[in-house]
Scaffold this motif. Structure first.
Motif, mmCIF file in Angstrom:
data_model
loop_
_atom_site.group_PDB
_atom_site.id
_atom_site.type_symbol
_atom_site.label_atom_id
_atom_site.label_comp_id
_atom_site.label_asym_id
_atom_site.label_seq_id
_atom_site.Cartn_x
_atom_site.Cartn_y
_atom_site.Cartn_z
ATOM 1 N N ALA A 1 34.166 -11.207 3.353
ATOM 2 C CA ALA A 1 34.905 -10.600 4.447
ATOM 3 C C ALA A 1 35.856 -9.513 3.953
ATOM 4 C CB ALA A 1 35.685 -11.672 5.204
ATOM 5 N N LEU A 2 36.229 -9.530 2.692
ATOM 6 C CA LEU A 2 37.140 -8.517 2.159
ATOM 7 C C LEU A 2 36.427 -7.219 1.806
ATOM 8 C CD1 LEU A 2 39.281 -10.727 -0.246
ATOM 9 C CD2 LEU A 2 39.928 -9.866 2.007
ATOM 10 N N TRP A 3 35.108 -7.248 1.741
ATOM 11 C CA TRP A 3 34.372 -6.081 1.286
ATOM 12 C C TRP A 3 34.296 -5.006 2.360
ATOM 13 C CZ3 TRP A 3 33.462 -4.029 -3.052
ATOM 14 C CH2 TRP A 3 32.613 -2.927 -3.114
ATOM 15 N N SER A 4 34.449 -3.747 1.948
ATOM 16 C CA SER A 4 34.169 -2.591 2.788
ATOM 17 C C SER A 4 33.639 -1.494 1.875
ATOM 18 C CB SER A 4 35.417 -2.133 3.542
ATOM 19 O OG SER A 4 36.304 -1.470 2.676
ATOM 20 N N PRO A 5 32.825 -0.593 2.393
ATOM 21 C CA PRO A 5 32.211 0.448 1.560
ATOM 22 C C PRO A 5 33.224 1.378 0.878
ATOM 23 C CG PRO A 5 31.066 0.275 3.659
ATOM 24 C CD PRO A 5 32.304 -0.587 3.755
ATOM 25 N N SER A 6 34.446 1.447 1.386
ATOM 26 C CA SER A 6 35.442 2.330 0.783
ATOM 27 C C SER A 6 36.079 1.729 -0.471
ATOM 28 C CB SER A 6 36.540 2.648 1.801
ATOM 29 O OG SER A 6 37.247 1.468 2.155
ATOM 30 N N ARG A 7 35.845 0.470 -0.739
ATOM 31 C CA ARG A 7 36.439 -0.189 -1.909
ATOM 32 C C ARG A 7 35.610 0.087 -3.159
ATOM 33 N NH1 ARG A 7 40.334 -3.727 -0.188
ATOM 34 N NH2 ARG A 7 40.099 -4.559 1.907
ATOM 35 N N SER A 8 36.310 0.157 -4.292
ATOM 36 C CA SER A 8 35.583 0.291 -5.556
ATOM 37 C C SER A 8 35.246 -1.086 -6.116
ATOM 38 C CB SER A 8 36.389 1.098 -6.570
ATOM 39 O OG SER A 8 37.609 0.452 -6.859
ATOM 40 N N ALA A 9 36.038 -2.091 -5.742
ATOM 41 C CA ALA A 9 35.782 -3.457 -6.191
ATOM 42 C C ALA A 9 36.643 -4.430 -5.398
ATOM 43 C CB ALA A 9 36.091 -3.614 -7.676
ATOM 44 N N GLY A 16 41.344 -22.286 -12.362
ATOM 45 C CA GLY A 16 40.427 -23.020 -13.209
ATOM 46 C C GLY A 16 38.967 -22.942 -12.782
ATOM 47 N N ARG A 17 38.695 -22.231 -11.699
ATOM 48 C CA ARG A 17 37.320 -22.065 -11.239
ATOM 49 C C ARG A 17 36.752 -20.688 -11.604
ATOM 50 N NH1 ARG A 17 39.951 -25.413 -8.013
ATOM 51 N NH2 ARG A 17 40.899 -23.816 -6.726
ATOM 52 N N GLY A 18 37.559 -19.850 -12.244
ATOM 53 C CA GLY A 18 37.071 -18.553 -12.707
ATOM 54 C C GLY A 18 37.403 -17.409 -11.782
ATOM 55 N N VAL A 19 36.548 -16.393 -11.803
ATOM 56 C CA VAL A 19 36.772 -15.149 -11.058
ATOM 57 C C VAL A 19 35.502 -14.795 -10.287
ATOM 58 C CG1 VAL A 19 37.415 -12.712 -11.230
ATOM 59 C CG2 VAL A 19 38.247 -14.324 -12.944
ATOM 60 N N TYR A 20 35.679 -14.355 -9.057
ATOM 61 C CA TYR A 20 34.586 -13.863 -8.232
ATOM 62 C C TYR A 20 34.820 -12.374 -8.011
ATOM 63 C CZ TYR A 20 33.792 -18.775 -7.354
ATOM 64 O OH TYR A 20 33.549 -20.105 -7.525
ATOM 65 N N TYR A 21 33.758 -11.576 -8.098
ATOM 66 C CA TYR A 21 33.954 -10.143 -7.941
ATOM 67 C C TYR A 21 32.689 -9.440 -7.458
ATOM 68 C CZ TYR A 21 31.546 -9.730 -12.429
ATOM 69 O OH TYR A 21 30.623 -9.797 -13.439
ATOM 70 N N ARG A 22 32.926 -8.264 -6.902
ATOM 71 C CA ARG A 22 31.833 -7.394 -6.470
ATOM 72 C C ARG A 22 32.303 -5.960 -6.627
ATOM 73 N NH1 ARG A 22 29.360 -6.791 -0.369
ATOM 74 N NH2 ARG A 22 28.167 -4.909 -0.818
ATOM 75 N N GLY A 23 31.477 -5.124 -7.206
ATOM 76 C CA GLY A 23 31.806 -3.719 -7.384
ATOM 77 C C GLY A 23 31.026 -2.844 -6.428
ATOM 78 N N THR A 28 25.634 -8.132 -4.834
ATOM 79 C CA THR A 28 25.829 -9.515 -5.262
ATOM 80 C C THR A 28 27.316 -9.818 -5.456
ATOM 81 O OG1 THR A 28 23.721 -9.468 -6.423
ATOM 82 C CG2 THR A 28 25.262 -11.170 -7.084
ATOM 83 N N LEU A 29 27.719 -10.998 -5.037
ATOM 84 C CA LEU A 29 29.040 -11.512 -5.389
ATOM 85 C C LEU A 29 28.872 -12.245 -6.706
ATOM 86 C CD1 LEU A 29 32.025 -12.076 -4.663
ATOM 87 C CD2 LEU A 29 31.228 -14.174 -3.552
ATOM 88 N N TRP A 30 29.491 -11.725 -7.761
ATOM 89 C CA TRP A 30 29.351 -12.294 -9.101
ATOM 90 C C TRP A 30 30.421 -13.339 -9.363
ATOM 91 C CZ3 TRP A 30 25.066 -10.966 -11.619
ATOM 92 C CH2 TRP A 30 24.433 -9.774 -11.257
ATOM 93 N N HIS A 31 30.131 -14.259 -10.275
ATOM 94 C CA HIS A 31 31.090 -15.285 -10.680
ATOM 95 C C HIS A 31 31.193 -15.295 -12.198
ATOM 96 C CE1 HIS A 31 32.151 -19.550 -11.753
ATOM 97 N NE2 HIS A 31 33.190 -19.150 -11.064
#
Length: 84
Positions: A1-9, A16-23, A28-31
């Motif tokens: 829901a946070l993603w929009s095409p204007s974002r770079s990431a 303790g569960r790590g990091v989730y990201y998308r560029g 893909t939402l990476w973990h």
């Protein structure tokens, strides 16, 4: 829901569960799993993550590289007492 095409990431740290990201340009939402370290004090871990992420950004790292560098720095920061 946070993603929009204007974002770079979009990067979400989850302790303790790590990091989730998308560029940008990725579908893909990476973990990235957390580093397994002996936790002494988590004070300032988020600030450390953000500072290291910004540093990696200035060095031209891609999204995965920025996240990996920042996660490693934050993991090191929690192995000692106080904000580091």
């Amino acid at each position: 829901a946070l993603w929009s095409p204007s974002r770079s990431a979009v990067v979400l740290t989850d302790g303790g569960r790590g990091v989730y990201y998308r560029g940008r340009g990725e579908t893909t939402l990476w973990h990235l799993p957390p580093h397994r370290v002996a936790i002494v004090d988590s004070t300032g871990a988020g600030d450390c993550f953000h500072g290291a992420y910004a540093h990696a950004l200035t060095r031209g790292a891609d999204t995965a590289g920025r996240v990996a560098f920042a996660a490693a720095a934050a993991a090191l920061s929690i192995t000692g007492r106080g904000g580091r």
